[in-house]
Write a protein that holds these residues in place. Structure first.
Motif, short mmCIF file in Angstrom:
data_model
loop_
_atom_site.label_atom_id
_atom_site.label_comp_id
_atom_site.label_asym_id
_atom_site.label_seq_id
_atom_site.Cartn_x
_atom_site.Cartn_y
_atom_site.Cartn_z
N PHE B 181 37.33 32.13 50.21
CA PHE B 181 36.68 32.85 49.10
C PHE B 181 35.17 32.99 49.27
O PHE B 181 34.43 33.25 48.32
N VAL B 186 32.48 35.76 42.25
CA VAL B 186 32.94 34.71 41.33
C VAL B 186 33.72 35.31 40.16
O VAL B 186 34.61 34.65 39.58
N PHE B 189 37.37 35.02 40.67
CA PHE B 189 37.94 33.68 40.88
C PHE B 189 39.10 33.41 39.91
O PHE B 189 40.00 32.65 40.22
N LYS B 304 28.79 29.06 42.69
CA LYS B 304 30.14 29.60 42.90
C LYS B 304 31.10 28.48 43.25
O LYS B 304 32.29 28.55 42.90
N GLN B 344 39.71 27.82 39.02
CA GLN B 344 38.41 27.49 38.44
C GLN B 344 38.42 26.23 37.58
O GLN B 344 37.36 25.70 37.25
#
Lengths: 399, 399
Positions: B181, B186, B189, B304, B344
């Motif tokens: 990633f 972000v 995500f 991030k 996350q």
């Protein structure tokens, strides 16, 4: 306190060495200086550093300098001159460490005498290893003293070699910026001007080394130096083009691990390393890894840059061939800078001269210097016949 | 002849170690093996290597294995099981070198006992340094035996450190591939799937470490490991993103020189290095520098990838915080893999758990394991409340 002699104190490496000494006044002391023809700078250095001995090129310059020192009320400095003066500086009994940074064969004898006198020598003079590598490294081994390389590539190799034993080395990889003509098609080489060749992308250096970088002969000399310094055959040395000159060289070990050294492109760093080895001391010569974005690599093009190939061949044969390579190159580069020959004629001229030079085995610095002189004469005659003009100056530059 | 014990012989590092041993039958001999639950592979390894002792996870598996060995006419192998069996393998009097490669805290006690028994230990188990680094490094110092890192980054650092003394180190730079990633904004995500997170760009590894690489927690653990292994504060460790994973890490010295280690991405190389240290022996694990074209670098984005920041903070505090970081991460990653929490939510969960764990100072492996277990319980409860389901399994994985 390390007591230092500098051969070539007014040149680029000499001045950088003094800048390092200036940054660490409690660690280093200047004992003796061999300056060149720049008597004004020699005077300034005498005023600043108060060496025991100071050598300049000519007797008349020495006399001039003595008067100036006296007028300025500076006493206690012995002023000497010429080749014997340089040897006096190199072998001064109070010095521990000799920085050998005179350009050309003029530095040979004094460096050899320094090694013979048991000094630890930091080598920035290319000819010591290219023309007389076998003699000088053999003497250093006899004395049991290290020869510490003061140029970015061999200094990097020296650092990487600490990661293993010499018999664990598979290959040394010298990085090359590729010079200003890395991306110039060979078909355009015929148009290369002196100004273009003097425009090096990453390092600011003297004229000869800059042209040698453009032809890759400089990298070729470094291949020979690496062979002599690290006692490896040319088959174990490779060159890799790396335009950013961030990685200064690499060592590949037999297990497959490769160590590389990175730093700013500042000669004070290898000088500091050599002066403090085996220790390292804090400096402000920082490379900002956080700002690093890309590093590029490619194999060198030996057909486009035949000088590199010539150097590998001379390294394999050794003896008189590497003396001839260096001497012929110096004459060819001078001729190019003077406009007597073209860029592409540099390798042709060198190849011819080297092929005509007997291999020989050189037993003394005197023999090296004699061969050097005769090769220069031959090379200058070839330049003259190529350019249809009278031979260019053939003498080795005096310091 | 080096006599080797392998803790975690059926795992990825264990199998790579046996592959190295197989390549050098005159140098290495297998003395003892601690396998896991894969009894079929344990049987094959017993047949091939004839260790003095072989340990498996459960008593029933040990009985099964004894019968199979007897049926196959293989004698002279003591079969043991469980945590005490692993310790027997780790401390076998005939071994010189212990490869610690059991995943998770299950490897902790046996590794500590190996160090205490005066073995030279090659460390591939992360938890030894993340959760119990102070205890294990202190014991290794008492024994006067090295802890040799078997992972590409710390192994690279170990190699680069040979270029100077520890008090000459300004900074260690761990390289990070950046994971899958690196270039994902972000804002995307929230959509990350398990399959995407398991798709690591440069290394093929187990599931947990692959997810840890995607969150950069793996790099965070490596920061903590580097602090413990090389006895440096986290302020002297930096992370640099390098997607090609060609440079495995770098060491910056106080003089401004930086040494880097490059090699193929093959774990057999750090294993071979550790097994043969301080020597290097020829291998076929070659990296072709001639084919190298580009290396890219960038600073890590801590916003991030908050896991990396969490690890730096835990490294500064030490004690219980790093135990909590590891245990909470294992639960969070399991929960993500099971679909109980989102990508996350991994750092959010860990941050909560770590902040609730007291710093403490852990005096024994037993205290580490007790804290580890209680942190897992708390973390699993948080997962349950996040996902509205019953708590996931909280026990440390048994070998």
């Amino acid at each position: 306190m390390k007591r230092i002699a500098i051969l070539g104190s007014t040149g680029s490496i000499g001045r950088s060495t003094l800048s390092v000494v200036e940054s660490f006044p409690d660690r280093f002391q200047v004992v003796s200086l061999a300056a060149g023809r720049n008597v004004d700078l020699a005077f300034e250095q005498a005023k600043r550093w108060h060496p025991r001995v100071l050598s300049v090129a000519l007797e008349s310059q020495a006399e001039n300098l003595k008067h100036r020192l006296k007028s300025a009320g500076i006493t206690g400095i012995e002023v000497v001159h010429g080749a014997s003066g340089t040897v006096t500086v190199a072998t001064h009994p109070e010095s521990d460490f000799v920085v050998s940074a005179i350009v050309g064969v003029a530095g040979l004898e004094a460096t050899y005498e320094a090694v013979k006198a048991g000094k630890t020598v930091g080598l920035a003079n290319k000819e010591c290893l290219v023309a007389a590598g076998e003699l000088i490294t053999a003497e250093a081994r006899r004395q049991g003293k290290p020869l510490l390389p003061i140029d970015s590539e061999h200094n990097a190799v020296h650092q990487c070699l600490r990661g293993g034993q010499m018999d664990e080395v598979r290959r040394i990889w010298l990085t090359a910026s590729g010079g200003p003509f890395l991306n110039t098609p060979v078909s355009k080489f015929v148009d290369i001007t002196v100004a273009q060749a003097l425009n090096h992308p990453t390092w600011k250096m003297g004229n000869r080394i800059t042209i040698d970088s453009a032809t890759l002969m400089n990298k070729g000399f470094e291949v020979i130096e690496a062979c002599r310094l690290f006692n490896l055959p040319p088959e174990q040395i490779s060159v890799i083009v790396h335009p950013q000159s961030t990685i200064h060289s690499l060592v590949e070990f037999v297990d497959g691990s490769i160590l590389a050294q990175l730093s700013v492109t500042d000669m004070r760093l290898p000088i500091l390393y050599a002066l403090t080895y085996p220790d390292r001391i804090p400096s402000e010569l920082n490379f900002s890894l956080s700002d690093l974005r890309h590093l590029d690599f490619s194999p060198p093009d030996m057909e486009k840059f035949p000088c590199l190939q010539l150097a590998f061949e001379a390294a394999k044969t050794g003896g008189g061939k590497t003396v001839a390579l260096n001497a012929a190159d110096e004459i060819a580069v001078s001729a190019f800078l003077e406009g007597s020959i073209r860029f592409q004629e540099i390798p042709l001229l060198i190849q011819e001269v080297v092929s005509e030079t007997p291999v020989g085995k050189l037993e003394s610095i005197k023999e090296v210097l004699m061969l050097d002189r005769s090769v220069r004469t031959i090379a200058a005659e070839k330049v003259a016949s190529l350019s249809g003009r009278s031979p260019v100056s053939v003498g080795a530059r005096k310091n």
